[in-house]
Design a protein around this motif. Structure first.
Motif, PDB file in Angstrom:
ATOM      1  N   MET A 194       7.367 -36.374  21.065  1.00  0.00           N
ATOM      2  CA  MET A 194       7.474 -37.542  20.139  1.00  0.00           C
ATOM      3  C   MET A 194       8.216 -38.721  20.947  1.00  0.00           C
ATOM      4  SD  MET A 194       6.657 -38.852  17.341  1.00  0.00           S
ATOM      5  CE  MET A 194       6.367 -37.463  16.277  1.00  0.00           C
ATOM      6  N   ARG A 195       9.230 -38.621  21.525  1.00  0.00           N
ATOM      7  CA  ARG A 195       9.959 -39.394  22.047  1.00  0.00           C
ATOM      8  C   ARG A 195       9.092 -40.248  23.364  1.00  0.00           C
ATOM      9  NH1 ARG A 195      16.069 -37.053  23.163  1.00  0.00           N
ATOM     10  NH2 ARG A 195      16.893 -37.159  20.892  1.00  0.00           N
ATOM     11  N   LYS A 196       8.297 -39.293  23.914  1.00  0.00           N
ATOM     12  CA  LYS A 196       7.618 -40.008  24.965  1.00  0.00           C
ATOM     13  C   LYS A 196       6.165 -40.824  24.155  1.00  0.00           C
ATOM     14  CE  LYS A 196       7.879 -36.393  28.474  1.00  0.00           C
ATOM     15  NZ  LYS A 196       7.342 -35.474  29.484  1.00  0.00           N
ATOM     16  N   CYS A 197       5.741 -40.502  23.224  1.00  0.00           N
ATOM     17  CA  CYS A 197       4.829 -41.083  22.705  1.00  0.00           C
ATOM     18  C   CYS A 197       5.365 -42.514  21.967  1.00  0.00           C
ATOM     19  CB  CYS A 197       4.395 -40.160  21.392  1.00  0.00           C
ATOM     20  SG  CYS A 197       3.324 -38.832  21.963  1.00  0.00           S
ATOM     21  N   LEU A 198       6.416 -42.490  21.512  1.00  0.00           N
ATOM     22  CA  LEU A 198       6.990 -43.739  21.064  1.00  0.00           C
ATOM     23  C   LEU A 198       7.431 -44.505  22.139  1.00  0.00           C
ATOM     24  CD1 LEU A 198       9.693 -42.030  18.378  1.00  0.00           C
ATOM     25  CD2 LEU A 198       7.558 -43.760  17.841  1.00  0.00           C
ATOM     26  N   SER A 199       7.724 -43.964  23.068  1.00  0.00           N
ATOM     27  CA  SER A 199       8.182 -44.772  24.479  1.00  0.00           C
ATOM     28  C   SER A 199       6.890 -45.621  24.888  1.00  0.00           C
ATOM     29  CB  SER A 199       8.903 -44.069  25.484  1.00  0.00           C
ATOM     30  OG  SER A 199       9.013 -44.823  26.615  1.00  0.00           O
ATOM     31  N   LYS A 200       5.749 -44.742  25.136  1.00  0.00           N
ATOM     32  CA  LYS A 200       4.669 -45.470  25.195  1.00  0.00           C
ATOM     33  C   LYS A 200       4.072 -46.561  24.488  1.00  0.00           C
ATOM     34  CE  LYS A 200       2.768 -41.406  27.941  1.00  0.00           C
ATOM     35  NZ  LYS A 200       1.876 -40.350  28.268  1.00  0.00           N
ATOM     36  N   LEU A 201       4.073 -46.114  23.199  1.00  0.00           N
ATOM     37  CA  LEU A 201       3.847 -47.179  21.916  1.00  0.00           C
ATOM     38  C   LEU A 201       4.480 -48.381  22.119  1.00  0.00           C
ATOM     39  CD1 LEU A 201       2.092 -47.562  19.496  1.00  0.00           C
ATOM     40  CD2 LEU A 201       3.957 -46.664  18.224  1.00  0.00           C
ATOM     41  N   LYS A 202       5.787 -48.523  22.560  1.00  0.00           N
ATOM     42  CA  LYS A 202       6.539 -49.693  22.542  1.00  0.00           C
ATOM     43  C   LYS A 202       6.090 -50.555  23.704  1.00  0.00           C
ATOM     44  CE  LYS A 202      10.976 -47.549  20.611  1.00  0.00           C
ATOM     45  NZ  LYS A 202      12.211 -47.051  20.974  1.00  0.00           N
ATOM     46  N   LYS A 203       5.550 -49.950  24.668  1.00  0.00           N
ATOM     47  CA  LYS A 203       5.206 -50.550  25.868  1.00  0.00           C
ATOM     48  C   LYS A 203       3.733 -51.143  25.729  1.00  0.00           C
ATOM     49  CE  LYS A 203       8.120 -48.032  28.880  1.00  0.00           C
ATOM     50  NZ  LYS A 203       8.203 -47.101  30.124  1.00  0.00           N
ATOM     51  N   THR A 204       3.047 -50.916  24.729  1.00  0.00           N
ATOM     52  CA  THR A 204       1.492 -51.576  24.727  1.00  0.00           C
ATOM     53  C   THR A 204       1.662 -53.062  24.360  1.00  0.00           C
ATOM     54  OG1 THR A 204       1.596 -51.083  22.137  1.00  0.00           O
ATOM     55  CG2 THR A 204       0.968 -49.032  23.707  1.00  0.00           C
ATOM     56  N   ASN A 205       0.541 -53.752  24.702  1.00  0.00           N
ATOM     57  CA  ASN A 205       0.486 -54.951  24.604  1.00  0.00           C
ATOM     58  C   ASN A 205       0.660 -55.335  23.069  1.00  0.00           C
ATOM     59  OD1 ASN A 205       0.190 -55.697  27.194  1.00  0.00           O
ATOM     60  ND2 ASN A 205      -1.879 -55.404  27.117  1.00  0.00           N
ATOM     61  N   LEU A 206      -0.094 -54.602  22.001  1.00  0.00           N
ATOM     62  CA  LEU A 206      -0.006 -55.012  20.838  1.00  0.00           C
ATOM     63  C   LEU A 206       1.441 -55.107  20.257  1.00  0.00           C
ATOM     64  CD1 LEU A 206      -1.577 -55.452  18.209  1.00  0.00           C
ATOM     65  CD2 LEU A 206      -1.640 -53.125  17.732  1.00  0.00           C
ATOM     66  N   VAL A 207       2.163 -54.000  20.472  1.00  0.00           N
ATOM     67  CA  VAL A 207       3.555 -53.931  20.271  1.00  0.00           C
ATOM     68  C   VAL A 207       4.257 -54.961  20.819  1.00  0.00           C
ATOM     69  CG1 VAL A 207       5.683 -52.870  20.130  1.00  0.00           C
ATOM     70  CG2 VAL A 207       3.750 -51.469  19.695  1.00  0.00           C
ATOM     71  N   ARG A 208       4.221 -55.324  22.050  1.00  0.00           N
ATOM     72  CA  ARG A 208       4.696 -56.557  22.495  1.00  0.00           C
ATOM     73  C   ARG A 208       4.555 -57.722  22.101  1.00  0.00           C
ATOM     74  NH1 ARG A 208       4.578 -54.935  29.185  1.00  0.00           N
ATOM     75  NH2 ARG A 208       6.331 -53.308  28.907  1.00  0.00           N
ATOM     76  N   GLN A 209       3.288 -57.997  21.670  1.00  0.00           N
ATOM     77  CA  GLN A 209       2.646 -59.189  20.949  1.00  0.00           C
ATOM     78  C   GLN A 209       3.423 -59.366  19.701  1.00  0.00           C
ATOM     79  OE1 GLN A 209      -1.593 -59.224  21.230  1.00  0.00           O
ATOM     80  NE2 GLN A 209      -1.561 -59.451  23.355  1.00  0.00           N
ATOM     81  N   LEU A 210       3.456 -58.297  18.951  1.00  0.00           N
ATOM     82  CA  LEU A 210       4.011 -58.289  17.647  1.00  0.00           C
ATOM     83  C   LEU A 210       5.565 -58.543  17.575  1.00  0.00           C
ATOM     84  CD1 LEU A 210       3.835 -57.868  14.501  1.00  0.00           C
ATOM     85  CD2 LEU A 210       4.052 -55.420  15.057  1.00  0.00           C
ATOM     86  N   THR A 211       6.359 -57.982  18.600  1.00  0.00           N
ATOM     87  CA  THR A 211       7.631 -58.280  18.692  1.00  0.00           C
ATOM     88  C   THR A 211       7.912 -59.673  18.978  1.00  0.00           C
ATOM     89  OG1 THR A 211       7.671 -57.170  20.852  1.00  0.00           O
ATOM     90  CG2 THR A 211       8.460 -55.645  18.986  1.00  0.00           C
ATOM     91  N   ALA A 212       7.169 -60.305  19.871  1.00  0.00           N
ATOM     92  CA  ALA A 212       7.133 -61.517  20.533  1.00  0.00           C
ATOM     93  C   ALA A 212       6.996 -62.565  19.412  1.00  0.00           C
ATOM     94  CB  ALA A 212       6.158 -61.918  21.595  1.00  0.00           C
ATOM     95  N   LEU A 213       6.066 -62.298  18.329  1.00  0.00           N
ATOM     96  CA  LEU A 213       5.773 -63.325  17.228  1.00  0.00           C
ATOM     97  C   LEU A 213       7.046 -63.051  16.275  1.00  0.00           C
ATOM     98  CD1 LEU A 213       3.797 -64.844  15.613  1.00  0.00           C
ATOM     99  CD2 LEU A 213       2.942 -62.965  14.584  1.00  0.00           C
ATOM    100  N   ILE A 214       7.645 -61.978  16.039  1.00  0.00           N
ATOM    101  CA  ILE A 214       8.620 -62.017  15.321  1.00  0.00           C
ATOM    102  C   ILE A 214       9.763 -62.496  15.896  1.00  0.00           C
ATOM    103  CG2 ILE A 214      10.563 -60.215  14.460  1.00  0.00           C
ATOM    104  CD1 ILE A 214       8.329 -58.146  14.362  1.00  0.00           C
ATOM    105  N   PHE A 215      10.058 -62.582  17.043  1.00  0.00           N
ATOM    106  CA  PHE A 215      11.201 -63.241  17.661  1.00  0.00           C
ATOM    107  C   PHE A 215      10.983 -64.693  17.823  1.00  0.00           C
ATOM    108  CE2 PHE A 215      13.556 -64.969  21.304  1.00  0.00           C
ATOM    109  CZ  PHE A 215      14.647 -64.039  21.486  1.00  0.00           C
ATOM    110  N   TRP A 216       9.955 -65.255  17.796  1.00  0.00           N
ATOM    111  CA  TRP A 216       9.497 -66.711  17.636  1.00  0.00           C
ATOM    112  C   TRP A 216       9.754 -66.954  16.291  1.00  0.00           C
ATOM    113  CZ3 TRP A 216       5.542 -69.159  15.136  1.00  0.00           C
ATOM    114  CH2 TRP A 216       5.401 -70.679  15.533  1.00  0.00           C
ATOM    115  N   THR A 217       9.268 -66.381  15.691  1.00  0.00           N
ATOM    116  CA  THR A 217       9.379 -66.757  13.940  1.00  0.00           C
ATOM    117  C   THR A 217      10.759 -66.965  13.597  1.00  0.00           C
ATOM    118  OG1 THR A 217       7.273 -65.496  13.467  1.00  0.00           O
ATOM    119  CG2 THR A 217       8.834 -66.023  11.821  1.00  0.00           C
ATOM    120  N   ILE A 218      11.538 -65.895  14.205  1.00  0.00           N
ATOM    121  CA  ILE A 218      13.121 -66.056  13.793  1.00  0.00           C
ATOM    122  C   ILE A 218      13.747 -67.274  14.618  1.00  0.00           C
ATOM    123  CG2 ILE A 218      15.468 -64.762  14.083  1.00  0.00           C
ATOM    124  CD1 ILE A 218      13.791 -62.267  13.770  1.00  0.00           C
ATOM    125  N   SER A 219      13.459 -67.633  15.562  1.00  0.00           N
ATOM    126  CA  SER A 219      13.794 -68.696  16.359  1.00  0.00           C
ATOM    127  C   SER A 219      13.392 -70.169  15.918  1.00  0.00           C
ATOM    128  CB  SER A 219      13.199 -68.909  17.777  1.00  0.00           C
ATOM    129  OG  SER A 219      11.974 -69.132  17.741  1.00  0.00           O
TER     130      SER A 219
END
Length: 397
Positions: free
Chosen positions: A1-26
């Motif tokens: 499960m931890r490996k799956c979550l780690s891989k999921l965090k590195k996907t482009n979709l997750v990175r794009q989503l977190t970047a959007l959240i970061f930008w919105t809060i900024s």
């Protein structure tokens, strides 16, 4: 499960989503006079950011100063009453995008969009011996081609507003290799203020006693760097100990203690159980400056630690068992390695022992009458104990 979550965090979709959240809060109102500090991607409370933070606290600056730290070192911050947020936690996302200043010594993740209101102070973390970024002929790092590595790095450096340099030699290299055209603060390294001010018998003894180090023993610090081609994955490297600890113990066990300090990139641990009492692994010790101060001699290879250690004017041995590979294949050097490093270059443990005996027990200072004079003049002339003050005045006054 931890490996799956780690891989999921590195996907482009997750990175794009977190970047959007970061930008919105900024886009929310900026937190005036707030500073986010970080050292080695949240792995330590150390280096130039620590020195700047402690100087500002001592001088009574009214800025709201908070550290970004990984969860596994949270106890250190709590123990020392240092304000922090867990890196990439909800609190971190609410603070980092709205902070007025970022002060860090390593790159921020590539997915983070730097807010327009944030002043990004890049302190970096060493005087370069090995070639950096655009100056590298080849790149052997995990998951990255040379072109991609340089592009990503230059994209990051374009966000920096200030870059701290320890000397003019580094300034010229940094500007070219990092493609940096903004403000370089050639001030000396804030972290070395500690070495200048604390290099006395009383403070060294106090540090040794706090760490439980025997006062009557000679202390040898072994601080090697990582190899680009010895990796598990991007950002995680392995290290094979080529120093023969059995031979060292046989020859030096009665009189010396060896402190092992691996680079923070190195993720594997070295089994030293059989050398208890002779070898101590301080790879996770937060402040390498304390290890410099308590040691009588440094063994290193291609790490930039020797530029800092030179301020103490103590003997150094350069254990470069893979010199040909490192010089001609992995990185290459800015200096003439044979003539410019302030100590002997050796390739075997036997030679290491011979030089330890020469320096520590036969009291030979170095390769000449004053082996550090020219080196210190070139690389350490700004290290006068006031680098933190100069940096803070440039940025905050």
């Amino acid at each position: 499960m931890r490996k799956c979550l780690s891989k999921l965090k590195k996907t482009n979709l997750v990175r794009q989503l977190t970047a959007l959240i970061f930008w919105t809060i900024s886009l929310l109102p900026v937190k005036k006079k707030t500073i986010l500090f970080e050292s080695f991607s949240g792995k330590q409370y150390s280096c130039n950011p620590k020195a700047i933070y402690e100087y500002m606290k001592e001088q009574g600056y009214s800025n709201d100063m908070i550290w970004s730290a990984n969860g596994n070192i949270a106890k250190e911050f709590e123990k020392n009453n240092i304000p922090y947020v867990k890196r990439f936690s909800l609190q971190w996302f609410l603070f980092a995008p709205r902070a007025q200043y970022w002060i860090t010594n390593s790159r921020m993740p590539s997915w983070i969009p730097k807010p327009k209101h944030t002043k990004y102070v890049q302190t970096w973390h060493g005087t370069p011996l090995k070639r950096l970024v655009a100056d590298m002929d080849e790149v052997h790092m995990a998951g990255s081609s040379k072109e991609e590595y340089i592009k990503n790095f230059h994209n990051e450096s374009s966000h920096w507003d200030y870059l701290i340099s320890p000397n003019h030699y580094s300034t010229e290299i940094f500007k070219r290799a990092f493609n940096f055209n903004k403000k370089v603060l050639e001030t000396g390294y804030p972290r070395n203020d500690f070495l200048v001010k604390m290099n006395n018998e009383e403070d060294i003894k106090r540090i040794k006693q706090r760490m439980g180090i025997l006062l009557e023993k000679k202390i040898i610090l072994y601080a090697p760097t990582w190899r680009d081609n010895e990796y598990i994955e991007a950002g995680k490297y392995t290290f094979q100990l080529k120093l023969d600890l059995n031979l060292l113990k046989k020859n030096l066990g009665e009189d010396c203690i060896v402190i092992l300090r691996l680079h923070y990139f190195i993720s594997n641990s070295i089994n030293i159980d059989e050398f208890e009492g002779f070898v101590i692994d301080y790879s996770n010790h937060s402040d390498i400056n304390e290890l410099y101060l308590i040691s009588d001699l440094l063994i290193t290879d291609y790490s930039s630690v020797f530029f800092d250690y030179a301020n103490l004017k103590r003997p150094m041995i350069f254990y470069m068992y893979d010199l040909e590979l490192y010089q001609h294949k992995l990185r290459g050097f800015y200096l003439n390695i044979e003539s410019d490093v302030p100590g002997p270059i050796v390739t075997t443990t036997t030679e290491v022992i011979e030089w330890i005996d020469t320096f520590l027990f036969r009291q030979v200072k170095g390769l000449g009458e004053d082996p550090y004079h020219d080196f210190i003049k070139r690389f350490c002339s700004l290290e006068d104990g006031r680098a933190s003050e100069r940096v803070v005045r440039h940025i905050f006054e």
